[in-house]
Design a protein around this motif. Sequence first.
Motif, short mmCIF file in Angstrom:
data_model
loop_
_atom_site.label_atom_id
_atom_site.label_comp_id
_atom_site.label_asym_id
_atom_site.label_seq_id
_atom_site.Cartn_x
_atom_site.Cartn_y
_atom_site.Cartn_z
N PHE A 8 -31.66 35.42 -49.80
CA PHE A 8 -32.53 34.97 -50.44
C PHE A 8 -32.84 33.42 -50.47
CE2 PHE A 8 -32.05 39.05 -52.92
CZ PHE A 8 -33.38 39.38 -52.96
N GLN A 9 -31.59 32.82 -49.94
CA GLN A 9 -31.80 31.29 -49.88
C GLN A 9 -31.76 30.63 -51.28
OE1 GLN A 9 -31.74 28.87 -46.91
NE2 GLN A 9 -30.67 30.49 -46.53
N THR A 10 -30.70 31.14 -52.17
CA THR A 10 -30.60 31.00 -53.53
C THR A 10 -29.13 30.56 -54.20
OG1 THR A 10 -31.38 31.57 -55.70
CG2 THR A 10 -30.58 33.39 -54.45
N ASP A 11 -29.19 29.90 -54.98
CA ASP A 11 -28.10 29.59 -55.79
C ASP A 11 -27.77 30.85 -57.01
OD1 ASP A 11 -27.10 27.89 -54.09
OD2 ASP A 11 -27.70 26.32 -55.53
N GLY A 15 -35.86 38.71 -44.56
CA GLY A 15 -34.83 38.94 -43.53
C GLY A 15 -35.46 38.93 -42.18
N GLY A 16 -36.93 38.70 -42.13
CA GLY A 16 -37.65 38.53 -41.01
C GLY A 16 -38.32 37.35 -41.01
N VAL A 17 -39.06 36.89 -42.18
CA VAL A 17 -39.81 35.64 -42.32
C VAL A 17 -39.15 34.76 -43.33
CG1 VAL A 17 -42.07 35.27 -43.03
CG2 VAL A 17 -41.61 37.36 -41.96
N ASP A 26 -32.37 31.35 -39.55
CA ASP A 26 -33.09 30.51 -38.75
C ASP A 26 -33.36 31.38 -37.34
OD1 ASP A 26 -30.33 29.79 -38.27
OD2 ASP A 26 -30.77 27.91 -38.24
N ASN A 27 -32.33 31.65 -36.82
CA ASN A 27 -32.76 32.41 -35.40
C ASN A 27 -33.29 33.81 -35.62
OD1 ASN A 27 -31.24 30.46 -34.07
ND2 ASN A 27 -29.27 31.46 -34.56
N VAL A 28 -33.01 34.36 -36.52
CA VAL A 28 -33.61 35.78 -37.14
C VAL A 28 -35.08 35.46 -37.17
CG1 VAL A 28 -33.78 37.53 -38.63
CG2 VAL A 28 -31.37 36.78 -38.20
N TRP A 29 -35.55 34.53 -37.90
CA TRP A 29 -36.61 34.32 -38.35
C TRP A 29 -37.59 33.72 -37.00
CZ3 TRP A 29 -35.13 30.34 -42.55
CH2 TRP A 29 -34.85 30.99 -43.60
N MET A 53 -34.83 20.59 -48.95
CA MET A 53 -35.74 21.62 -48.87
C MET A 53 -35.37 22.27 -47.20
SD MET A 53 -38.01 21.60 -51.16
CE MET A 53 -39.52 22.47 -50.48
N GLY A 54 -36.00 23.73 -47.18
CA GLY A 54 -35.71 24.42 -46.25
C GLY A 54 -34.19 25.05 -45.98
N TYR A 55 -34.11 25.62 -44.89
CA TYR A 55 -33.06 26.71 -44.55
C TYR A 55 -31.54 26.05 -44.92
CZ TYR A 55 -29.60 29.04 -41.73
OH TYR A 55 -28.24 29.65 -41.29
N SER A 56 -30.91 26.76 -45.62
CA SER A 56 -29.38 26.46 -46.06
C SER A 56 -28.30 27.25 -45.75
CB SER A 56 -29.36 26.05 -47.62
OG SER A 56 -28.02 26.19 -47.90
N ASP A 57 -27.32 26.77 -45.10
CA ASP A 57 -26.11 27.67 -44.75
C ASP A 57 -25.26 27.93 -46.04
OD1 ASP A 57 -26.56 28.03 -42.20
OD2 ASP A 57 -25.02 26.55 -41.33
N LYS A 58 -25.40 27.30 -47.07
CA LYS A 58 -24.68 27.31 -48.22
C LYS A 58 -23.90 28.68 -48.70
CE LYS A 58 -24.38 25.78 -53.01
NZ LYS A 58 -25.06 25.56 -54.18
#
Lengths: 407, 407
Positions: free
Chosen positions: A64-67, A185-187, A295-298, B1-6
């Motif tokens: 989800f790119q979330t904390d 997971g795709g976009v 990032d590669n998956v996208w 902003m943007g993709y994060s590996d966290k």
Amino acid sequence: MGYSDKHKLKTTNLQLPIRLLLGPGPSNLHPRVNQQLISSMVGYTDASYYKVMDETMELMRYLFQTDNHFTIPISGAGTAAMETCVSNLVEPGDKVVCLVSGFFSDRIYQMAVRYGANILKVDKQWGQWFGLEEIESALVQHKPSLLTLVFGETSTGVKQQMEGVGELCKKYNCLLMVDCVAALGGVPVFVDDWKIDACYTGTQKCLSGPPGISPITFSNAACHKIATRKTPVANWYLDCNLLGGYWCPEFNLADGTISKEEKSSIPRRYHHTTPANLLYSLREALVLLVEEGLDNVWKRHQDAAILLYAGLESLGLKPFVPQLNEQSEKGGRLFSLTTVIIPEGVDGKMVMKYLLDNFNIEIAGGIGAFAGKVWRIGLMGQNANPSNIKLLISSLSDALKVNGFNN
Amino acid sequence: MGYSDKHKLKTTNLQLPIRLLLGPGPSNLHPRVNQQLISSMVGYTDASYYKVMDETMELMRYLFQTDNHFTIPISGAGTAAMETCVSNLVEPGDKVVCLVSGFFSDRIYQMAVRYGANILKVDKQWGQWFGLEEIESALVQHKPSLLTLVFGETSTGVKQQMEGVGELCKKYNCLLMVDCVAALGGVPVFVDDWKIDACYTGTQKCLSGPPGISPITFSNAACHKIATRKTPVANWYLDCNLLGGYWCPEFNLADGTISKEEKSSIPRRYHHTTPANLLYSLREALVLLVEEGLDNVWKRHQDAAILLYAGLESLGLKPFVPQLNEQSEKGGRLFSLTTVIIPEGVDGKMVMKYLLDNFNIEIAGGIGAFAGKVWRIGLMGQNANPSNIKLLISSLSDALKVNGFNN
């Protein structure tokens, strides 16, 4: 009275064809994801199970790119995840703005009706997305506590513009609920950057997982709303106050604080027996995402979509959504799911049947307002690769010829 | 902003112990049931999938011992099946009698509260069951349209008396809802003979299946109520008017008639993507029941329970429920789940830990009013066999000695 043999059905072994699933989902399971389904069953209080739960929660934060601490899987279909958001975030009389321009955004609206919301439904022709001006106008007019939209609409193949939407909702003190079932997971989706308060997906689309378990995440603002409702959540199974007690007892939904105690020493409160086999699989699907890198998956999904568009063009076919927009926060074609206009004179169902009968390839037709007008082609998860596209375009070429379409 | 590996968590391969699950569920999956989880995925409109759906419905009629046409699996835990009954059968203001003497009968009550029922809650001490006189008295006093009870209470190991209960409900024009989660597929249940209107179970108990899909059946009277409600079902995911459109579009819930058209020619209305892998498994679990014969399955569970009681006695342990009653419609011990009194001076948790750490055997403690007072031992599905009992009694003997109990 007593035992009866009446419905003692005689069966043969389960016979299922091997399909290449290039419709709107389910997509094919990744072999590793499939294999985890049969990992050994343990009890719902087993320390090893708690570890699987915790790891899956953290992996979903990556997805989800979330904390957001409150990031759990719901024990049901994507629709159950949708209803989790609506039932937890809506109290009777709450003002809600529903942006509707497809089958699933309308479903959110229908649910909000059932939970007694005071709704401003903003309708737009299927296949379009909403601009900032009309969103702001709805916020100003209705003063909602919740705005709902679908980011990747499975029925139309449209990606909703997200740039500025979260900021607007914050400006008007409104929670933002976003359906990402066909996209996550795709976009690219950035829950925190986009200031989304409630987001969910299914597993059987871009995650190449089994259906029946559905990731969801709530911001602290959403959790606060849930914990301080005036009325109980009108849905026991999906009540996040109760679910939190099992998944993250260390988390205080009301104030967003996390207990300083060791998590292992905080008792978890049993709620229901979660679908362990599906959880094992979901975890593996997320591990695969980590290994490849989101990032590669996208990029792989985008490359696959571009290749598909070229193939369609070579056959004389046109995507329904004209705008190809590579920027993630802009509206346009949804790379994971493409709607294709069925050319005049072609029987869309016969083409689908030809692909299925001759090549075991499943694509889908349109639903709702799009029934009979489009095909829906999904390139989701592991299925988003050049070989599948080659095979599809070549097979589709045959199917079109047989059905009298000369491009 | 943007993709994060966290949150890109580094993981190792999934490591799960091999447990013998002799608690209240989940139980171990039968190997054939487990294997079906990885059968190939097909779309939710695939003819082969419709066949699996139809076969499973018929096999569930055998399981429930019913002719009910509306017999489908719910896409969720047993608790979701419970909520399906409550949300579909209760409208705001409807009079409901809830018989409560355990954790799960109380859960039904809590759900009925959320759906706005006008409830008479008949409380009884945990571990007891309800007699006909008190049931009739509640029916006379409250004039309910629905009476709810748990047949096999997982929290207490009690089997509710069923003799005469259905007749009473019919006499007072009241639907009868019965929870059979811990019993069905292990202990005789006769939905039609017992005049039950709504019945459900889970898969991870006596069916030795994976959790996450839950059989449910409604009588035509229950279906009529659902189809003729004054208000929509206050739960979209579990609305049986919608679910019926996908599972049994040939069936008219309002009048109980079945279309004379070929089922294959009647369009099914998509509702949500059902958990295909779990459905394959559920079907296989039911095929196993057919192969062994339900009557033999019941006898095996009863034999296992009798053997367990003897073993417990040899250790100086006592089942919590004194009445052993072999007649299926009488109240007494639930053969599939036995509550055992923890002797004075014994630390119940340490015994459980000893069994788990040394022999990989899971039994459970009490919950709610029974916390710390009992162990719960399940002999469910394929786990109900003499070898498991030998192993358990022998291991329990060690565990008791180590924990200072000299019988």
